[in-house]
Write an enzyme that holds these catalytic residues in place. Structure first.
Site, PDB file in Angstrom:
ATOM      1  N   LYS A 275       0.840  -1.193   0.000  1.00 38.30           N
ATOM      2  CA  LYS A 275       0.000   0.000   0.000  1.00 38.30           C
ATOM      3  C   LYS A 275       0.882   1.252   0.000  1.00 38.30           C
ATOM      4  O   LYS A 275       2.026   1.209   0.467  1.00 38.30           O
ATOM      5  CB  LYS A 275      -0.866   0.017   1.268  1.00 38.30           C
ATOM      6  CG  LYS A 275      -2.005  -0.992   1.275  1.00 38.30           C
ATOM      7  CD  LYS A 275      -2.809  -0.880   2.559  1.00 38.30           C
ATOM      8  CE  LYS A 275      -3.931  -1.912   2.594  1.00 38.30           C
ATOM      9  NZ  LYS A 275      -4.957  -1.703   1.554  1.00 38.30           N
ATOM     10  N   ARG A 349     -10.158 -11.744   1.590  1.00 39.29           N
ATOM     11  CA  ARG A 349     -10.994 -12.798   1.016  1.00 39.29           C
ATOM     12  C   ARG A 349     -10.283 -14.157   1.053  1.00 39.29           C
ATOM     13  O   ARG A 349     -10.924 -15.193   1.121  1.00 39.29           O
ATOM     14  CB  ARG A 349     -11.438 -12.396  -0.394  1.00 39.29           C
ATOM     15  CG  ARG A 349     -10.341 -12.283  -1.406  1.00 39.29           C
ATOM     16  CD  ARG A 349     -10.742 -11.427  -2.620  1.00 39.29           C
ATOM     17  NE  ARG A 349     -10.756  -9.993  -2.302  1.00 39.29           N
ATOM     18  CZ  ARG A 349     -11.082  -9.043  -3.175  1.00 39.29           C
ATOM     19  NH1 ARG A 349     -11.459  -9.349  -4.405  1.00 39.29           N
ATOM     20  NH2 ARG A 349     -11.070  -7.774  -2.823  1.00 39.29           N
TER      21      ARG A 349
END
Ligand code: BES
Ligand code: MN
Ligand code: ZN
Length: 499
Positions: A275, A349
């Site tokens: 990020k 996920r």
């Protein structure tokens, strides 16, 4: 802050809050106090033209003559018809913060408003609950708070006609508030303090309330085959854990449970798909889903809910390193389905996929709900006031939506659909972990759906609701504990057996 209940009356010390209705009309107890003060409250209201008893308004009357109180706070109640449970909670939160600004001992008189369907005992219990939630602070690391900024309130006495009934009603609410506080604490802690092992320890602390807790470490997870979860963890020096919490409160331990599954990424750097550094510190909150599950289990056990519930949390840290998974890696999930990992930052996920499979296969739950700070895209879609929900079951969605309205933890249903499957199909594996151009939250949900079989299921994307950037009456700025109240209410309204 110590909360207690007692009969109405004017205390001999500290601060006292009384209610004022629209038009500046004193409630009966406020009128009694005004009489003792020889009309000083009415005069104060006349002297403050902006104060007219609207909801949220407050007016200070210091050192009131005829009493030994330090101050009287006139609290606007707003229209009686709008005085529902949440409104009483908000008043409690606002008062707790007001008192914290100088008062050590305080009391508030709660009276049922004419025309409201909330009785005095319920109003008093809800006010205390709101005070407990709104008075929350995370101060642990501030060693140099100036004296005039430190919270002052030590004791709040809620005075109402049926104090015993209020006290009894508060008992369960207090257990829920403890769950919310626990969740807030865990989310507020930084990534060097809360990592998979320490978060597992927090879950383990629920054993003292009768929750059965199992902690599965790396070797177990490898043997079970939770490879998509392990793949996320492999870049970190912290060992991953899956923690199973079981609360058996139903009359039979054999009754199929309701299952909660939480994303517990204790820090999400993005991994090799790292990020940007600006704002990366916020990603300590990426375990808020699992904190909500721990908090909800705390609430259910604390109030001895008549339900069988299981909480499963997947705890990992997502870090870049020479051992980290690479973009392009293909991993086989516990379900047997293969996943091409195109972006290591879409890690939630991967963690949830294995936890959902494990929970569904091992516990055969009546319904399964997962909570996760899963996508930035849900913030683009819904902002900060609703969590996004995705479900294969209309009834469960409706139950959850109603629970959210009742508790002030609102949800908004988003679509799933076959059309979105092409976004996550991979040419080289069964699926990839990122979607196409738009609808990032739906792609993530559609991915999870491939792991739940036909169990009634809801995915709650709490990326926008787990953290608050503004002070609200019962939710101070910072970690919200979102989800604890929501899950508790869902259980209370639909999944508890009668005595
Ligand atoms: N934990 C983040 C989601 C998130 C982002 C929560 C911002 C709150 C604020 C999640 O793991 C993530 O990084 N998601 C990516 C997915 C993308 C790489 C497909 C995202 O939302 O950008
Ligand atoms: Mn991520
Ligand atoms: Zn994440």
């Amino acid at each position: 802050m110590k909360l207690s209940f007692s009969a109405p009356g004017i205390p001999t010390q500290g601060a006292l809050a009384v209610g004022v209705l629209p038009g500046g009309k004193l409630t009966p107890e406020a009128a009694k106090l005004d009489k003792r003060m020889r009309g000083a409250l009415r005069r104060a209201i006349h002297a403050a033209p902006r104060f007219n008893g609207e909801k949220g308004q407050m007016l200070d009357v210091p050192a009131p003559a005829g009493t030994r109180l330090s101050r009287v706070i006139l609290a606007g109640l707003g229209k009686p018809a709008d005085l529902n449970k949440l409104a009483w909670e908000e008043l409690g939160g606002n008062l707790a913060r007001r008192f914290d600004d100088g008062d050590r001992i305080a009391a508030v008189v709660v009276e049922a408003a004419p025309g409201s369907d909330v009785d005095a005992a319920t109003a008093a219990a809800r006010l205390a609950y709101g005070a407990s939630l709104g008075g929350y602070r995370f101060d642990r690391y501030r060693t140099k708070i100036p004296k005039d900024k430190k919270p002052t309130l030590r004791s709040l006495v809620v005075r109402c006609a049926d104090a015993a009934a209020a006290r009894a009603e508060f008992r369960d609410l207090d257990a829920v508030a403890a769950g919310v506080r626990l969740a807030r604490d865990l989310v507020s802690e930084p990534g060097n303090v809360i990592y998979p092992r320490t978060l597992a320890n927090a879950a383990q602390s629920l054993e003292s309330l009768g929750v059965k807790v199992e902690v599965l470490g790396r070797a177990r997870l490898e043997r079970i085959g939770m490879r998509t979860l392990l793949a996320v963890a492999q870049g970190s020096d912290h060992e991953p854990y899956v923690v199973v919490m079981r609360w058996n409160g139903a009359s039979s331990a054999k009754e199929r449970p309701l299952a909660f599954v939480g994303k517990g990424v204790t820090f999400d750097s993005g991994g090799l798909s790292i990020k940007p550094s600006s704002g990366m510190e916020e990603m300590k909150f990426d375990m808020a889903g699992s904190a909500a599950v721990i908090g909800a289990m705390r609430a259910l056990a604390g109030r001895k809910a008549r339900v069988n519930a299981v909480g499963v949390i997947g705890l990992v840290e997502n870090m870049p390193s020479a051992k980290a998974q690479r973009p392009g890696d293909i991993v086989t999930s516990l379900s047997g389905q293969t996943v091409e990992v195109l972006n290591t930052d879409a890690e939630g996920r991967l963690v949830l996929a294995d936890c959902l499979t494990y929970t569904k296969d091992r516990f055969k739950p009546v319904a399964m709900l997962n909570l996760a700070t899963l996508t930035g895209a849900i913030i683009a879609a819904l902002g900060y006031h609703h969590a996004g929900i995705f479900s294969n079951d209309d009834r469960l969605s409706k139950e959850l939506t109603d629970a959210g309205e009742a508790e002030g933890e609102r949800v908004w249903r988003m679509p799933l659909g076959k059309e979105y499957d092409s976004d996550i199909d991979s040419p080289i594996a069964d699926m990839k972990n990122t979607g196409g151009k738009g609808a990032g939250s739906i792609a993530a949900a559609q991915f999870l759906k491939r792991f739940v079989g036909d169990v009634p299921w809801v995915h709650i994307d709490i990326a926008g609701t787990a953290w608050s950037y503004k002070d609200k009456a019962t939710v101070p700025k910072g970690a919200t504990g979102y989800g604890v109240r929501l899950l508790n209410r869902l259980v209370a309204d639909h999944y508890e057996s009668a005595d």
